[in-house]
Design a protein around this motif. Structure first.
Motif, PDB file in Angstrom:
ATOM      1  N   LEU A  34       0.819  -1.193   0.000  1.00 20.97           N
ATOM      2  CA  LEU A  34       0.000   0.000   0.000  1.00 20.97           C
ATOM      3  C   LEU A  34       0.861   1.254   0.000  1.00 20.97           C
ATOM      4  O   LEU A  34       1.931   1.280   0.609  1.00 20.97           O
ATOM      5  CB  LEU A  34      -0.891   0.013   1.250  1.00 20.97           C
ATOM      6  N   ASP A  35       0.370   2.290  -0.671  1.00 18.83           N
ATOM      7  CA  ASP A  35       1.079   3.560  -0.604  1.00 18.83           C
ATOM      8  C   ASP A  35       0.626   4.302   0.652  1.00 18.83           C
ATOM      9  O   ASP A  35      -0.266   3.848   1.391  1.00 18.83           O
ATOM     10  CB  ASP A  35       0.846   4.401  -1.865  1.00 18.83           C
ATOM     11  N   THR A  36       1.251   5.417   0.926  1.00 18.56           N
ATOM     12  CA  THR A  36       0.978   6.164   2.158  1.00 18.56           C
ATOM     13  C   THR A  36      -0.486   6.559   2.271  1.00 18.56           C
ATOM     14  O   THR A  36      -1.090   6.456   3.354  1.00 18.56           O
ATOM     15  CB  THR A  36       1.871   7.420   2.221  1.00 18.56           C
ATOM     16  N   ASP A  37      -1.086   7.026   1.180  1.00 23.07           N
ATOM     17  CA  ASP A  37      -2.489   7.443   1.221  1.00 23.07           C
ATOM     18  C   ASP A  37      -3.414   6.277   1.585  1.00 23.07           C
ATOM     19  O   ASP A  37      -4.356   6.441   2.374  1.00 23.07           O
ATOM     20  CB  ASP A  37      -2.908   8.041  -0.129  1.00 23.07           C
ATOM     21  N   ALA A  38      -3.139   5.104   1.042  1.00 23.25           N
ATOM     22  CA  ALA A  38      -3.967   3.940   1.336  1.00 23.25           C
ATOM     23  C   ALA A  38      -3.816   3.531   2.802  1.00 23.25           C
ATOM     24  O   ALA A  38      -4.796   3.164   3.464  1.00 23.25           O
ATOM     25  CB  ALA A  38      -3.591   2.780   0.424  1.00 23.25           C
ATOM     26  N   ILE A  39      -2.587   3.583   3.322  1.00 28.30           N
ATOM     27  CA  ILE A  39      -2.364   3.243   4.727  1.00 28.30           C
ATOM     28  C   ILE A  39      -3.098   4.227   5.637  1.00 28.30           C
ATOM     29  O   ILE A  39      -3.748   3.830   6.612  1.00 28.30           O
ATOM     30  CB  ILE A  39      -0.854   3.219   5.053  1.00 28.30           C
ATOM     31  N   MET A  40      -3.009   5.501   5.326  1.00 30.07           N
ATOM     32  CA  MET A  40      -3.691   6.511   6.137  1.00 30.07           C
ATOM     33  C   MET A  40      -5.205   6.312   6.093  1.00 30.07           C
ATOM     34  O   MET A  40      -5.883   6.456   7.091  1.00 30.07           O
ATOM     35  CB  MET A  40      -3.313   7.923   5.651  1.00 30.07           C
TER      36      MET A  40
END
Length: 77
Positions: free
Chosen positions: A64-70
Motif C-alpha cells: 500500500l502507498d501512504t495514502d492507502a495506509i492513512m
C-alpha cells in the motif's frame, strides 16, 4: 564458540562467524597474529558483509502507498 581440529588440521568455522563475516564457499580468509598473541580471522578481500539491516532492505515488497495506509488507519474505504 569452539571447534575441533581434524587429523588433517582442518576446522569448520562456526556458522555464526561465517554469517558475521559473510564467508561463503570460495571466500579466502587470512589468519593474523594480534599484538597480544591472539589469532584473528579476517576476510582476505577486506569486503565487509552487508549489515543485518542492509540485508533486510527492500524485503517488504510492493504494498500500500501512504495514502492507502492513512485511509485504513482512519477507517476510510
Amino acid at each position: 564458540m569452539s571447534a575441533t581440529v581434524t587429523t588433517k588440521g582442518q576446522v569448520t568455522i562456526p556458522k555464526q562467524v561465517r554469517e558475521f563475516l559473510g564467508i561463503v564457499p570460495g571466500t579466502k580468509v587470512d589468519f593474523r597474529r594480534g599484538a597480544d598473541g591472539t589469532i584473528v580471522l579476517t576476510r582476505a578481500d577486506d569486503k565487509r558483509p552487508a549489515s543485518r539491516f542492509a540485508r533486510l532492505r527492500g524485503q517488504a515488497g510492493g504494498g500500500l502507498d501512504t495514502d492507502a495506509i492513512m485511509a485504513l488507519t482512519r477507517g476510510e474505504e
